[in-house]
Scaffold this active site. Structure first.
Site, mmCIF file in Angstrom:
data_model
loop_
_atom_site.group_PDB
_atom_site.id
_atom_site.type_symbol
_atom_site.label_atom_id
_atom_site.label_comp_id
_atom_site.label_asym_id
_atom_site.label_seq_id
_atom_site.Cartn_x
_atom_site.Cartn_y
_atom_site.Cartn_z
ATOM 1 N N ARG A 167 -14.110 25.936 -28.981
ATOM 2 C CA ARG A 167 -14.597 27.280 -29.375
ATOM 3 C C ARG A 167 -14.454 28.295 -28.245
ATOM 4 O O ARG A 167 -15.317 29.155 -28.028
ATOM 5 C CB ARG A 167 -16.058 27.227 -29.841
ATOM 6 C CG ARG A 167 -16.330 26.336 -31.009
ATOM 7 C CD ARG A 167 -15.655 26.833 -32.296
ATOM 8 N NE ARG A 167 -16.094 26.046 -33.418
ATOM 9 C CZ ARG A 167 -15.480 24.924 -33.828
ATOM 10 N NH1 ARG A 167 -14.371 24.498 -33.239
ATOM 11 N NH2 ARG A 167 -15.960 24.250 -34.863
ATOM 12 N N SER A 241 -21.806 28.504 -37.975
ATOM 13 C CA SER A 241 -22.643 27.852 -36.951
ATOM 14 C C SER A 241 -23.054 28.885 -35.909
ATOM 15 O O SER A 241 -22.196 29.576 -35.346
ATOM 16 C CB SER A 241 -21.842 26.757 -36.234
ATOM 17 O OG SER A 241 -21.411 25.815 -37.178
ATOM 18 N N GLU A 337 -22.410 30.731 -30.644
ATOM 19 C CA GLU A 337 -20.979 30.752 -30.966
ATOM 20 C C GLU A 337 -20.515 32.190 -31.276
ATOM 21 O O GLU A 337 -19.471 32.607 -30.777
ATOM 22 C CB GLU A 337 -20.707 29.818 -32.155
ATOM 23 C CG GLU A 337 -19.238 29.566 -32.366
ATOM 24 C CD GLU A 337 -18.974 28.589 -33.497
ATOM 25 O OE1 GLU A 337 -19.470 27.451 -33.452
ATOM 26 O OE2 GLU A 337 -18.253 28.980 -34.433
HETATM 27 C C1 LIG Z 1 -19.548 30.848 -43.541
HETATM 28 C C2 LIG Z 1 -18.812 30.781 -42.232
HETATM 29 C C3 LIG Z 1 -18.186 29.596 -41.866
HETATM 30 C C4 LIG Z 1 -17.491 29.515 -40.645
HETATM 31 N N1 LIG Z 1 -16.877 28.353 -40.321
HETATM 32 C C5 LIG Z 1 -16.191 28.241 -39.159
HETATM 33 C C6 LIG Z 1 -15.538 27.030 -38.819
HETATM 34 O O1 LIG Z 1 -15.545 26.054 -39.574
HETATM 35 N N2 LIG Z 1 -14.889 26.963 -37.627
HETATM 36 C C7 LIG Z 1 -14.825 28.036 -36.781
HETATM 37 O O2 LIG Z 1 -14.207 27.907 -35.708
HETATM 38 N N3 LIG Z 1 -15.435 29.211 -37.083
HETATM 39 C C8 LIG Z 1 -16.109 29.349 -38.236
HETATM 40 N N4 LIG Z 1 -16.740 30.527 -38.562
HETATM 41 C C9 LIG Z 1 -16.686 31.649 -37.623
HETATM 42 C C10 LIG Z 1 -15.579 32.696 -37.914
HETATM 43 O O3 LIG Z 1 -15.142 32.600 -39.239
HETATM 44 C C11 LIG Z 1 -14.368 32.541 -36.991
HETATM 45 O O4 LIG Z 1 -14.756 32.597 -35.644
HETATM 46 C C12 LIG Z 1 -13.304 33.624 -37.250
HETATM 47 O O5 LIG Z 1 -12.146 33.344 -36.501
HETATM 48 C C13 LIG Z 1 -13.789 35.032 -36.902
HETATM 49 O O6 LIG Z 1 -12.819 35.939 -37.423
HETATM 50 P P1 LIG Z 1 -13.152 37.479 -37.652
HETATM 51 O O7 LIG Z 1 -11.862 38.146 -37.995
HETATM 52 O O8 LIG Z 1 -14.236 37.636 -38.613
HETATM 53 O O9 LIG Z 1 -13.581 37.913 -36.166
HETATM 54 P P2 LIG Z 1 -14.736 38.929 -35.738
HETATM 55 O O10 LIG Z 1 -16.062 38.348 -36.068
HETATM 56 O O11 LIG Z 1 -14.434 40.285 -36.214
HETATM 57 O O12 LIG Z 1 -14.540 38.889 -34.144
HETATM 58 C C14 LIG Z 1 -14.834 37.713 -33.422
HETATM 59 C C15 LIG Z 1 -14.305 37.893 -31.986
HETATM 60 O O13 LIG Z 1 -12.890 37.998 -32.011
HETATM 61 C C16 LIG Z 1 -12.467 39.238 -31.429
HETATM 62 N N5 LIG Z 1 -11.305 39.699 -32.194
HETATM 63 C C17 LIG Z 1 -11.208 39.841 -33.536
HETATM 64 N N6 LIG Z 1 -9.956 40.214 -33.875
HETATM 65 C C18 LIG Z 1 -9.267 40.326 -32.713
HETATM 66 C C19 LIG Z 1 -7.929 40.699 -32.380
HETATM 67 N N7 LIG Z 1 -7.017 41.019 -33.319
HETATM 68 N N8 LIG Z 1 -7.573 40.740 -31.073
HETATM 69 C C20 LIG Z 1 -8.459 40.421 -30.096
HETATM 70 N N9 LIG Z 1 -9.739 40.067 -30.343
HETATM 71 C C21 LIG Z 1 -10.126 40.016 -31.649
HETATM 72 C C22 LIG Z 1 -13.661 40.162 -31.536
HETATM 73 O O14 LIG Z 1 -13.592 41.187 -30.549
HETATM 74 C C23 LIG Z 1 -14.793 39.173 -31.306
HETATM 75 O O15 LIG Z 1 -14.898 38.942 -29.923
HETATM 76 C C24 LIG Z 1 -17.430 30.646 -39.778
HETATM 77 C C25 LIG Z 1 -18.063 31.842 -40.153
HETATM 78 C C26 LIG Z 1 -18.732 31.909 -41.382
HETATM 79 C C27 LIG Z 1 -19.376 33.211 -41.786
#
Ligand SMILES: Cc1cc2nc3c(=O)[nH]c(=O)nc-3n(C[C@H](O)[C@H](O)[C@H](O)COP(=O)(O)OP(=O)(O)OC[C@H]3O[C@@H](n4cnc5c(N)ncnc54)[C@H](O)[C@@H]3O)c2cc1C
Length: 346
Positions: A167, A241, A337
Site C-alpha cells: 500500500r 480499509s 490507509e
Molecule cells: C469500498 C472500497 C473498497 C476498496 N478496496 C480496496 C482494495 O481492495 N485494495 C486497495 O488497494 N484499495 C482499495 N480501496 C481504496 C481505493 O479504492 C484505492 O486506493 C484507489 O486506487 C483510489 O483511487 P481514487 O481514484 O479514488 O483515488 P483518490 O482517493 O482520489 O486519491 C488517492 C490518492 O491518490 C492520489 N492520486 C489520485 N489520482 C492521481 C493521479 N492521477 N496522479 C497522482 N496522484 C493521484 C491522490 O492525490 C491521493 O493521494 C477501496 C476503497 C473503497 C471505497
C-alpha cells in the site's frame, strides 16, 4: 483555457466517505495538452503543490481544501505493444480502474482479474500499489507517465523508480507528492497462470461451477465476493480499509501471538510479519460501534463508515480512539490507509 476551471466547488459527491467539504479552487483536466498551461497558471500563485484528485475513494476530508485541487479526467485505453504472449497495455489516468480490468479481460489478457471492482481511477492505482485477493498492482506494472506540477516537466517511471511496497509507492513519500500521473502501462499475458489461492476465491469459483476458470471467471468471482462483503459507498459512505495491516518484526509477532493466539499473521518482506489490523480492532470491541453518524462497519472492523451526516473530523476522531485502544492492548501502532486531507490529520 488551461483545463476546465470550476473554482470553489463542493466535494461531497467527489469523495466516497460522502463528507461535506469544499475545494477552494478546483480544476478538471480533460487532455494532456491542458497540463503545461495549467502548471503555468498555478505557478502564478506559488504555494504548496496542488492536490490531485481521482475518484476520492481513498480520501478522508477533514475540512475544506485550501490548495488547488486538480481532478484528472483523461480518458482512453490502448495496446502499446504486442510481444506475442506478453502485451503492454495503457490506461489513461482518469479512466475507472474497474473499466480497465474489464477491457483487458475482454481483450483476452490475464493479470488484473483479482483486482476487479476496486473503486477509483487508473491514475491513483499506483499511488498506493492497490492490492486484493493475493495480487498487487506491482505484479503486472510496466511503467507510468507523470508531469511535475511544480515545473511542467514530463517523466516516465519504471517499477523500480516507483518503489512499490505494501500500500505504498514513492508518490506517497514526502517531497514527491507533486507528480500527476497521466497514464499507466501494464504487462499482461495471454497465458499466465491465474492466482486462485487467496481467501474464499476457490470456494466462490467452485460454487459457480468453474473448475478450470478463465480470467473472466476469476474477476466475476472477485466481484461477487466483494459485493457480498464490502459496503457500497453509494449506500454507506466509506473508503474501504481504513487502516493498513501493520508490518512488525518476527520477534514482536511471536511475543504477541503467545499472548493472543488467535491473531492472524502473514509473512511480509524479509523476516517481517504482517498482522491483521481488523482482528485487533474487533478484539478491542469496535465492530459495529457508532457515535453520531461516524461508525465501524458491523461486519468489517477495518472499514469506518459515514452513516449519513458525519463530518470528516468525526471519522478522524473515531479513528484516533481506535488507534489508541489497539496501541494500548497490542502495543502496535495502526497507520491509516486513506490520505487525510484538510486541517486535521492522524
Ligand atoms: C469500498 C472500497 C473498497 C476498496 N478496496 C480496496 C482494495 O481492495 N485494495 C486497495 O488497494 N484499495 C482499495 N480501496 C481504496 C481505493 O479504492 C484505492 O486506493 C484507489 O486506487 C483510489 O483511487 P481514487 O481514484 O479514488 O483515488 P483518490 O482517493 O482520489 O486519491 C488517492 C490518492 O491518490 C492520489 N492520486 C489520485 N489520482 C492521481 C493521479 N492521477 N496522479 C497522482 N496522484 C493521484 C491522490 O492525490 C491521493 O493521494 C477501496 C476503497 C473503497 C471505497
Amino acid at each position: 483555457m488551461p483545463a476546465e476551471h470550476l473554482g470553489r466547488t463542493p466535494l461531497d459527491t467527489l469523495n466516497t466517505f460522502g463528507v461535506h467539504a469544499f475545494a477552494h479552487d478546483l480544476w478538471r483536466v480533460h487532455a494532456l495538452s491542458d497540463l503545461p498551461q495549467l502548471v503555468a497558471k498555478l505557478d502564478e500563485h506559488p504555494g504548496p503543490p496542488p492536490f490531485v484528485l481521482g475518484g476520492g475513494s481513498n480520501l478522508l476530508l477533514t475540512g475544506d481544501v485550501g490548495v488547488p485541487v486538480v481532478q484528472v479526467a483523461l480518458r482512453g485505453f490502448r495496446v502499446v505493444r504486442d510481444e506475442g504472449d506478453a502485451v503492454i497495455v495503457e490506461g489513461a489516468a482518469g479512466e475507472s480502474w474497474d473499466a480497465l480490468v474489464s477491457w483487458s479481460i475482454a481483450a483476452g489478457l490475464n493479470g488484473l482479474q483479482n483486482l476487479a471492482l476496486i473503486p477509483g481511477t487508473v491514475g491513483a492505482a499506483p499511488i498506493q500499489n492497490i492490492g486484493a485477493y493475493g495480487v498487487e498492482l506491482r505484479d503486472c506494472f510496466d511503467s507510468l507517465d507523470a508531469i511535475d506540477l511544480r515545473t511542467g516537466r514530463w517523466r516516465s517511471f519504471d517499477a523500480a523508480e516507483c518503489a512499490f511496497a505494501y500500500r505504498h509507492s514513492v508518490f506517497k513519500t514526502s517531497g514527491q507528492t507533486h507528480w500527476l500521473v497521466c497514464a499507466v502501462r501494464f504487462r499482461l499475458s495471454r497465458s499466465a497462470p491465474l492466482q486462485l489461492d487467496y481467501g474464499d476465491l476457490r470456494e466462490e469459483l467452485a460454487r459457480a461451477g468453474r473448475t478450470t476458470p478463465s480470467a473472466s471467471d476469476v474477476a466475476e468471482a472477485v466481484r461477487a465476493i466483494r459485493q457480498r462483503k464490502l459496503p457500497d459507498p453509494a449506500v454507506l459512505g466509506n473508503a474501504g480499509s481504513f487502516f493498513k495491516n501493520p508490518v512488525i518484526s518476527a520477534q514482536q509477532a511471536a511475543t504477541l501471538q503467545s499472548r493472543e493466539p488467535g491473531l492472524p499473521c502473514w509473512p511480509a518482506s524479509g523476516s517481517a510479519v504482517k498482522v491483521s489490523a481488523g482482528w485487533m480492532i474487533d478484539q478491542c470491541g469496535w465492530k459495529g460501534f457508532r457515535e453520531g453518524d461516524a461508525g465501524v462497519h458491523a461486519a468489517h472492523a477495518l472499514v469506518l463508515v459515514n452513516h449519513g451526516h458525519a463530518q470528516g473530523r468525526d471519522i478522524l476522531a473515531l479513528a484516533l480512539r481506535i488507534r489508541d485502544s489497539v496501541r494500548a492492548r497490542f502495543g502496535v501502532v495502526l497507520e491509516p490507509e486513506p490520505v487525510i486531507l484538510g486541517n486535521a490529520t492522524l
